[in-house]
Write a protein that holds these residues in place. Sequence first.
Motif, PDB file in Angstrom:
ATOM      1  N   ILE A  12      13.170  -1.076   4.625  1.00 17.38           N
ATOM      2  CA  ILE A  12      14.297  -1.322   5.525  1.00 17.38           C
ATOM      3  C   ILE A  12      13.860  -0.979   6.945  1.00 17.38           C
ATOM      4  CG2 ILE A  12      16.625  -0.551   6.131  1.00 17.38           C
ATOM      5  CD1 ILE A  12      17.001  -0.040   3.079  1.00 17.38           C
ATOM      6  N   HIS A  13      14.155  -1.886   7.872  1.00 16.85           N
ATOM      7  CA  HIS A  13      13.745  -1.695   9.258  1.00 16.85           C
ATOM      8  C   HIS A  13      14.231  -0.341   9.785  1.00 16.85           C
ATOM      9  CE1 HIS A  13      12.274  -5.707   9.226  1.00 16.85           C
ATOM     10  NE2 HIS A  13      13.468  -6.259   9.092  1.00 16.85           N
ATOM     11  N   GLY A  14      13.296   0.383  10.393  1.00 14.27           N
ATOM     12  CA  GLY A  14      13.593   1.709  10.922  1.00 14.27           C
ATOM     13  C   GLY A  14      13.281   2.825   9.944  1.00 14.27           C
ATOM     14  N   TRP A  15      12.977   2.501   8.703  1.00 12.17           N
ATOM     15  CA  TRP A  15      12.679   3.511   7.691  1.00 12.17           C
ATOM     16  C   TRP A  15      11.181   3.610   7.408  1.00 12.17           C
ATOM     17  CZ3 TRP A  15      16.684   4.024   3.195  1.00 12.17           C
ATOM     18  CH2 TRP A  15      17.962   4.157   3.744  1.00 12.17           C
ATOM     19  N   GLU A  16      10.356   2.899   8.154  1.00  7.10           N
ATOM     20  CA  GLU A  16       8.913   2.927   7.953  1.00  7.10           C
ATOM     21  C   GLU A  16       8.380   4.339   8.181  1.00  7.10           C
ATOM     22  OE1 GLU A  16      10.473   1.105  10.306  1.00  7.10           O
ATOM     23  OE2 GLU A  16      10.170  -1.007   9.804  1.00  7.10           O
ATOM     24  N   ARG A  17       7.382   4.716   7.372  1.00 10.00           N
ATOM     25  CA  ARG A  17       6.780   6.039   7.504  1.00 10.00           C
ATOM     26  C   ARG A  17       5.307   5.968   7.860  1.00 10.00           C
ATOM     27  NH1 ARG A  17       8.186   9.210   2.243  1.00 10.00           N
ATOM     28  NH2 ARG A  17       8.557   7.232   1.228  1.00 10.00           N
ATOM     29  N   ALA A  18       4.817   4.748   8.063  1.00  6.53           N
ATOM     30  CA  ALA A  18       3.417   4.547   8.453  1.00  6.53           C
ATOM     31  C   ALA A  18       3.289   3.160   9.067  1.00  6.53           C
ATOM     32  CB  ALA A  18       2.491   4.666   7.240  1.00  6.53           C
ATOM     33  N   ARG A  19       2.196   2.969   9.795  1.00  2.00           N
ATOM     34  CA  ARG A  19       1.879   1.642  10.309  1.00  2.00           C
ATOM     35  C   ARG A  19       1.061   0.938   9.241  1.00  2.00           C
ATOM     36  NH1 ARG A  19       0.093   5.045  14.893  1.00  2.00           N
ATOM     37  NH2 ARG A  19      -1.671   5.110  13.503  1.00  2.00           N
ATOM     38  N   GLY A  20       1.593  -0.099   8.668  1.00  2.00           N
ATOM     39  CA  GLY A  20       0.872  -0.831   7.624  1.00  2.00           C
ATOM     40  C   GLY A  20       0.950  -0.133   6.298  1.00  2.00           C
ATOM     41  N   ALA A  21      -0.124   0.523   5.902  1.00  2.00           N
ATOM     42  CA  ALA A  21      -0.201   1.202   4.602  1.00  2.00           C
ATOM     43  C   ALA A  21      -0.173   2.717   4.784  1.00  2.00           C
ATOM     44  CB  ALA A  21      -1.493   0.801   3.888  1.00  2.00           C
ATOM     45  N   PHE A  22       0.230   3.423   3.725  1.00  2.00           N
ATOM     46  CA  PHE A  22       0.149   4.876   3.740  1.00  2.00           C
ATOM     47  C   PHE A  22      -1.323   5.288   3.785  1.00  2.00           C
ATOM     48  CE2 PHE A  22       4.415   5.262   1.428  1.00  2.00           C
ATOM     49  CZ  PHE A  22       5.084   5.712   2.560  1.00  2.00           C
ATOM     50  N   PRO A  23      -1.656   6.334   4.522  1.00  2.00           N
ATOM     51  CA  PRO A  23      -3.052   6.766   4.631  1.00  2.00           C
ATOM     52  C   PRO A  23      -3.741   7.032   3.292  1.00  2.00           C
ATOM     53  CG  PRO A  23      -1.731   7.868   6.288  1.00  2.00           C
ATOM     54  CD  PRO A  23      -0.774   7.125   5.395  1.00  2.00           C
ATOM     55  N   PHE A  24      -3.026   7.583   2.319  1.00  2.00           N
ATOM     56  CA  PHE A  24      -3.684   7.887   1.044  1.00  2.00           C
ATOM     57  C   PHE A  24      -4.125   6.612   0.332  1.00  2.00           C
ATOM     58  CE2 PHE A  24       0.564   7.288  -0.749  1.00  2.00           C
ATOM     59  CZ  PHE A  24       0.291   6.699  -1.978  1.00  2.00           C
ATOM     60  N   ALA A  25      -3.414   5.501   0.516  1.00  2.00           N
ATOM     61  CA  ALA A  25      -3.813   4.239  -0.111  1.00  2.00           C
ATOM     62  C   ALA A  25      -5.127   3.746   0.482  1.00  2.00           C
ATOM     63  CB  ALA A  25      -2.714   3.190   0.063  1.00  2.00           C
ATOM     64  N   ILE A  26      -5.258   3.885   1.777  1.00  2.00           N
ATOM     65  CA  ILE A  26      -6.506   3.500   2.447  1.00  2.00           C
ATOM     66  C   ILE A  26      -7.647   4.381   1.948  1.00  2.00           C
ATOM     67  CG2 ILE A  26      -7.646   3.351   4.702  1.00  2.00           C
ATOM     68  CD1 ILE A  26      -4.738   2.796   5.825  1.00  2.00           C
ATOM     69  N   GLU A  27      -7.360   5.666   1.755  1.00  2.00           N
ATOM     70  CA  GLU A  27      -8.373   6.589   1.227  1.00  2.00           C
ATOM     71  C   GLU A  27      -8.795   6.183  -0.185  1.00  2.00           C
ATOM     72  OE1 GLU A  27      -8.590  11.140  -0.404  1.00  2.00           O
ATOM     73  OE2 GLU A  27      -7.303  10.770   1.330  1.00  2.00           O
ATOM     74  N   LEU A  28      -7.842   5.799  -1.033  1.00  2.00           N
ATOM     75  CA  LEU A  28      -8.181   5.375  -2.391  1.00  2.00           C
ATOM     76  C   LEU A  28      -9.094   4.160  -2.377  1.00  2.00           C
ATOM     77  CD1 LEU A  28      -4.763   5.780  -4.261  1.00  2.00           C
ATOM     78  CD2 LEU A  28      -6.794   7.232  -4.449  1.00  2.00           C
TER      79      LEU A  28
END
Length: 157
Positions: A12-28
């Motif tokens: 939902i617009h305004g509820w984002e907690r990261a730009r794009g993907a969550f950092p842990f997903a990028i780490e995985l």
Amino acid sequence: MSHCVLNQNAVIHGWERARGAFPFAIELLGRGIALIQLPCPEFIVLGGDRPPMTFEEYRELPNYRQTCQELLEPMIQQIQAYQAEGYQYLGIIGINESPNCSITGQRGVLMEEFFARCQQAQIGTNFLEVPTWYSEDNQGAFKEQLQEFLERGAANE
């Protein structure tokens, strides 16, 4: 994993907690762990400009549960195909307190269907939830939870 872990544009617009993907997903991904992204039934059914809704409201939408079942079938088939090829399935990553992707407490609509289908297909149900406080700027102790999830998943194979 839940769709919005890799694509915060779906929330939902305004509820984002990261730009794009969550950092842990990028780490995985950087660690060589492949990810299967579940579809987002909220986005598919109601679009990006939808209002916030509760579990009960999603549950009561006509044909919504059936849509979730239909969206999940190819995901279950993928997991089974990867397992048949010898790949290790570590488990599912959901979003705590999501009306669709919550696993603990009030399980979300999509996750109710996912876990029911996993039980039918005899697929393991190791899971991890992204806490409500987790964000790009506040990762807290989530790295430890993630590591425990990975170790449990590896031990269950």
